[in-house]
Enzyme design. Sequence first.
Site, PDB file in Angstrom:
ATOM      1  N   LEU A   1       0.864  -1.170   0.000  1.00 43.94           N
ATOM      2  CA  LEU A   1       0.000   0.000   0.000  1.00 43.94           C
ATOM      3  C   LEU A   1       0.903   1.223   0.000  1.00 43.94           C
ATOM      4  O   LEU A   1       1.973   1.203   0.607  1.00 43.94           O
ATOM      5  CB  LEU A   1      -0.891   0.032   1.252  1.00 43.94           C
ATOM      6  CG  LEU A   1      -1.948  -1.071   1.406  1.00 43.94           C
ATOM      7  CD1 LEU A   1      -2.688  -0.896   2.728  1.00 43.94           C
ATOM      8  CD2 LEU A   1      -2.929  -1.066   0.247  1.00 43.94           C
ATOM      9  N   ASP A   2       0.474   2.285  -0.654  1.00 43.83           N
ATOM     10  CA  ASP A   2       1.246   3.515  -0.632  1.00 43.83           C
ATOM     11  C   ASP A   2       1.388   4.013   0.806  1.00 43.83           C
ATOM     12  O   ASP A   2       0.562   3.703   1.675  1.00 43.83           O
ATOM     13  CB  ASP A   2       0.564   4.604  -1.469  1.00 43.83           C
ATOM     14  CG  ASP A   2       0.509   4.248  -2.946  1.00 43.83           C
ATOM     15  OD1 ASP A   2       1.379   3.486  -3.394  1.00 43.83           O
ATOM     16  OD2 ASP A   2      -0.415   4.740  -3.624  1.00 43.83           O
ATOM     17  N   LYS A   3       2.398   4.799   1.044  1.00 46.62           N
ATOM     18  CA  LYS A   3       2.678   5.309   2.387  1.00 46.62           C
ATOM     19  C   LYS A   3       1.440   5.911   3.045  1.00 46.62           C
ATOM     20  O   LYS A   3       1.130   5.613   4.206  1.00 46.62           O
ATOM     21  CB  LYS A   3       3.792   6.361   2.322  1.00 46.62           C
ATOM     22  CG  LYS A   3       4.070   7.066   3.640  1.00 46.62           C
ATOM     23  CD  LYS A   3       5.130   8.143   3.480  1.00 46.62           C
ATOM     24  CE  LYS A   3       5.352   8.902   4.785  1.00 46.62           C
ATOM     25  NZ  LYS A   3       6.378   9.980   4.632  1.00 46.62           N
TER      26      LYS A   3
END
Length: 322
Positions: free
Chosen positions: A153-155
């Site tokens: 997942l993106d940050k």
Amino acid sequence: MPQAFSDTPEFDEPGDAIEQRRLSVPPALHGERLDRALAALLPEFSRNWLAQLIAQGAVQLDGTPALKPARRVQAGWPLCVELRPTPASRAFTPQPMPLDVLHEDAHVLVINKPAGLVVHPAPGNWSGTLLNGLLARDERAFELPRAGIVHRLDKDTSGLMVVARSRQAQDALAAAIAAREVRREYLALAHRPWSGGAQDVDAPIGRDAHMRLRMAVTPSGRSAQTHFEPLATNTHGCLLRCLLRTGRTHQIRVHLAHLGHPIVADALYGGAQAAGMTRQALHARRLSFVHPISGEPLHFEAPPPADFAAALAAWGMEVEGV
């Protein structure tokens, strides 16, 4: 022979002993680039690693620091190399951190990732990542590629992730993801009212030719499909249920920007801060897959975190079941 660095060096804290190597440039390397000469003289280390040491001033050539990898060396010149641990060398070290674990067995771990937590070490985030936390939590993670991480997942995206705890499970999960057998559902709060009902987007995604940090819909990109279903819409914007059919980098963010509905606070793709959100309003709400070993169907759900819930309230989008 002195021991070479590993991915998890024992001397990764300031103040630990730093090994020095004293060498002499042989005639065969006369006129060669410094980084290439070092790679030939220290074959147990990567050229990239050695280039980082040069940039740090850890290499002295003929008694003075050599800061340029392209500098040409002369036969007989003395070299002194301080084998300092670089940030990348510290990336695969255990760092205890609290993790919200929803499920754990001998083969898989399901966590609810908070926004702001980077999943895997990379330039700018060599520590404090989920990978570091996994290594601290379970010593078996050292035996697995990427500590068992099979998707990211993106940050600034919150929500559910599955992590493998055995190599058999990791291989099976990776195959299931590639075969589109892992169901991932997201909530996205986006700008502009949504018109019409559910929509399937089939638009290839590749690197943005004008800005390398971004992805974009492009004819030369890889196939990407996302299903969008409106859960609420008003003059402020829309709340969408998003189902990934494929798993391209930034896929939901790119497809929504392409449709003219950038995600709230997603500055990279044109989303402005609104409703109190200062990070992209994207949450991985549901995750379903077949257990890679037992074959048991597993289903997990994580409600939106506090900032996301507050944004929904601010826009009058309290939806039952969300």
